[in-house]
Design a protein around this motif. Structure first.
Motif, PDB file in Angstrom:
ATOM      1  N   LEU A  82       0.827  -1.205   0.000  1.00  0.00           N
ATOM      2  CA  LEU A  82       0.000   0.000   0.000  1.00  0.00           C
ATOM      3  C   LEU A  82       0.864   1.258   0.000  1.00  0.00           C
ATOM      4  CD1 LEU A  82      -2.681  -1.233   2.537  1.00  0.00           C
ATOM      5  CD2 LEU A  82      -3.119  -0.644   0.141  1.00  0.00           C
ATOM      6  N   ARG A  83       1.947   1.226   0.741  1.00  0.00           N
ATOM      7  CA  ARG A  83       2.837   2.386   0.770  1.00  0.00           C
ATOM      8  C   ARG A  83       3.456   2.632  -0.596  1.00  0.00           C
ATOM      9  NH1 ARG A  83       8.398   2.719   1.607  1.00  0.00           N
ATOM     10  NH2 ARG A  83       9.142   4.755   2.337  1.00  0.00           N
ATOM     11  N   ARG A  84       3.927   1.562  -1.239  1.00  0.00           N
ATOM     12  CA  ARG A  84       4.581   1.747  -2.542  1.00  0.00           C
ATOM     13  C   ARG A  84       3.574   2.213  -3.593  1.00  0.00           C
ATOM     14  NH1 ARG A  84       8.675  -2.501  -5.391  1.00  0.00           N
ATOM     15  NH2 ARG A  84       9.814  -1.986  -3.504  1.00  0.00           N
ATOM     16  N   VAL A 120      -5.385   3.935  -3.677  1.00  0.00           N
ATOM     17  CA  VAL A 120      -5.642   2.832  -2.745  1.00  0.00           C
ATOM     18  C   VAL A 120      -6.460   3.390  -1.579  1.00  0.00           C
ATOM     19  CG1 VAL A 120      -3.505   1.634  -3.364  1.00  0.00           C
ATOM     20  CG2 VAL A 120      -3.511   3.209  -1.422  1.00  0.00           C
ATOM     21  N   PRO A 121      -7.108   2.534  -0.794  1.00  0.00           N
ATOM     22  CA  PRO A 121      -7.887   3.041   0.342  1.00  0.00           C
ATOM     23  C   PRO A 121      -6.966   3.622   1.418  1.00  0.00           C
ATOM     24  CG  PRO A 121      -8.493   0.769  -0.215  1.00  0.00           C
ATOM     25  CD  PRO A 121      -7.235   1.070  -0.941  1.00  0.00           C
ATOM     26  N   ALA A 128      -0.108  -0.416 -11.661  1.00  0.00           N
ATOM     27  CA  ALA A 128       0.047  -0.980 -10.323  1.00  0.00           C
ATOM     28  C   ALA A 128       1.101  -2.089 -10.306  1.00  0.00           C
ATOM     29  CB  ALA A 128      -1.290  -1.514  -9.827  1.00  0.00           C
ATOM     30  N   VAL A 129       1.064  -2.976 -11.300  1.00  0.00           N
ATOM     31  CA  VAL A 129       2.064  -4.051 -11.371  1.00  0.00           C
ATOM     32  C   VAL A 129       3.450  -3.479 -11.621  1.00  0.00           C
ATOM     33  CG1 VAL A 129       2.787  -6.064 -12.721  1.00  0.00           C
ATOM     34  CG2 VAL A 129       0.401  -5.818 -12.037  1.00  0.00           C
ATOM     35  N   THR A 179     -10.398   2.030  -7.411  1.00  0.00           N
ATOM     36  CA  THR A 179      -9.484   1.946  -6.270  1.00  0.00           C
ATOM     37  C   THR A 179      -8.831   0.574  -6.276  1.00  0.00           C
ATOM     38  OG1 THR A 179     -10.849   3.424  -4.919  1.00  0.00           O
ATOM     39  CG2 THR A 179      -9.248   2.058  -3.762  1.00  0.00           C
ATOM     40  N   VAL A 180      -7.508   0.533  -6.203  1.00  0.00           N
ATOM     41  CA  VAL A 180      -6.776  -0.731  -6.126  1.00  0.00           C
ATOM     42  C   VAL A 180      -6.780  -1.208  -4.681  1.00  0.00           C
ATOM     43  CG1 VAL A 180      -4.527  -1.852  -6.395  1.00  0.00           C
ATOM     44  CG2 VAL A 180      -5.333  -0.232  -8.128  1.00  0.00           C
ATOM     45  N   ILE A 181      -7.335  -2.383  -4.453  1.00  0.00           N
ATOM     46  CA  ILE A 181      -7.366  -2.950  -3.108  1.00  0.00           C
ATOM     47  C   ILE A 181      -6.039  -3.640  -2.797  1.00  0.00           C
ATOM     48  CG2 ILE A 181      -8.553  -4.557  -1.574  1.00  0.00           C
ATOM     49  CD1 ILE A 181     -10.153  -2.038  -2.356  1.00  0.00           C
TER      50      ILE A 181
END
Length: 299
Positions: free
Chosen positions: A107-109, A117-118, A241-242, A262-264
Motif C-alpha cells: 500500500l505504501r509503494r 488505494v484506500p 500498479a504491477v 481503487t486498487v485494493i
C-alpha cells in the motif's frame, strides 16, 4: 528449458496447470515447495539444491509460494537460497515478492507511485479500531498478511460490543490488522497482468452479503463471475500498479466506488483455481509463453 515452479504446495492447481502446459510444450518441469529448497555441500563449499538437484541446473524459477503464513522467517531464508544464482532468473526475486506479499509495504509503494488505494490505519489494539470507526464509520479490517479473504471482515454498525469482540479475536490471531473505510460498490475486478500486457479480467458479481469475491472459507466457491474486456482506464491502472510493484506478473484487485477506481491490492501470486478447466488453460498457456519470451530475451 528446465523450469522450476515454487508452489504453495505440490498440488496447487495453478502450478500443476502451468507445469502441464509447459511439459506439453517440451519443457522439463519440476514443481516444488520451499521445504524442498536446501543448502547442500558443493565442490567449492555450499550450493542450493531443489530435491537434491543443484539450482544451477535450472534455466528459470517461477515463484508461486505463500509468504502469508508462519513461519515467515524460515520461509524467507529458504527463498533467499534461490536468489542470486548466475544465469537462473527468479520470477520474482524475494525483495520484489515480499514487497507485494506485505500489504503494508504494498500500500505504501502504490501510494508513492500515485496509484489510488484506500486510506489505511494499522491497528494493534482496540483503541486503534475505535479511531478507525471515528474516522470512517463503516470499515473493513484484514490481516496485514493474508490471502483469499480469510479473516477479512466488514463492520458497518460502528464500534458495537460484537464488532470489537470480533476484532479483538482477529488481533489475538494476527497481532496486526489493517483498517480501511468500506467502499460501497457492486462488483470486484481482478486483472491478470503478465509483463506489460493485460492477460485477462474477471468481474466478480459482488453485492449485498456477497460483498467479497471469496467468503474466507476455502471450501466455498467464489461468487458468480464473468470474464470481461476491461475498459482502457482499468487496464492502464492495473498495468501501472504491477509496474509500481516491479512484478513481472500480478493479479490486481480493483473496485469501483463513488470516487472511481481503487486498487485494493496487487497479488504477486495470482490465482485462477476457481475457473473452469477450459478457462484455466488460457492463463496457463500465457504464463508459459511469457516465461519462454523472458528466457529467449536473456540468451
Amino acid at each position: 528449458m528446465k523450469l522450476g515452479i515454487l508452489a504453495w504446495e505440490e498440488g496447487e492447481p495453478e502450478s500443476v496447470g502451468i507445469a502441464g502446459t509447459a511439459t506439453e510444450r517440451g519443457h522439463d518441469v519440476t514443481v516444488f515447495e520451499l521445504d524442498h529448497v536446501r543448502l547442500s555441500p558443493g565442490p567449492a563449499g555450499a550450493v542450493t539444491t531443489i530435491r537434491g538437484t543443484p539450482l544451477s541446473a535450472y534455466d528459470v524459477i517461477l515463484c508461486r509460494c505463500d509468504l502469508s503464513t508462519p513461519p515467515w522467517t524460515e520461509k524467507i531464508q529458504q527463498y533467499l537460497l534461490l536468489d542470486g544464482e548466475p544465469g537462473v532468473p527468479i520470477l520474482d526475486p524475494l525483495p520484489v515478492h515480499i514487497a507485494a506479499a506485505s500489504k503494508r509495504a504494498m500500500l505504501r509503494r502504490l501510494t508513492r507511485h500515485g496509484i489510488p488505494v484506500p486510506p489505511t490505519l494499522e491497528c494493534r489494539g482496540v483503541d486503534d479500531l475505535r479511531a478507525a470507526f471515528d474516522q470512517w464509520g463503516e470499515i473493513v479490517v484484514k490481516p496485514a498478511l493474508g490471502f483469499r479473504g480469510l479473516d477479512v471482515e466488514r463492520l458497518l454498525d460502528g464500534p458495537t460490543a460484537e464488532a470489537l469482540t470480533l476484532a479483538q479475536k482477529l488481533l489475538e490471531r494476527h497481532e496486526v490488522l489493517l483498517s480501511q473505510p468500506y467502499l460501497a460498490h457492486q462488483g470486484d475486478f481482478r486483472v491478470l497482468v503478465l509483463g506489460s500486457e493485460v492477460s485477462s479480467c474477471t468481474r466478480f458479481n459482488t453485492a449485498g452479503e456477497d460483498w467479497k469475491p471469496f467468503s474466507g472459507d476455502e471450501a466455498d466457491p467464489p461468487v458468480h463471475h464473468d470474464f470481461i474486456d476491461p475498459p482502457d482506464d482499468l487496464s492502464a491502472l492495473a498495468l501501472a500498479a504491477v509496474r509500481a510493484m516491479d512484478l513481472t506478473m500480478g493479479g490486481v484487485d480493483v473496485v469501483r466506488s463513488g470516487t472511481g477506481w481503487t486498487v485494493i491490492e496487487v497479488n504477486p501470486v495470482p490465482g485462477w483455481a476457481a475457473w473452469k478447466p477450459e478457462q484455466a488453460r488460457i492463463p496457463n498457456l500465457r504464463v508459459v509463453e511469457f516465461i519462454e519470451k523472458e528466457i529467449e530475451g536473456m540468451t
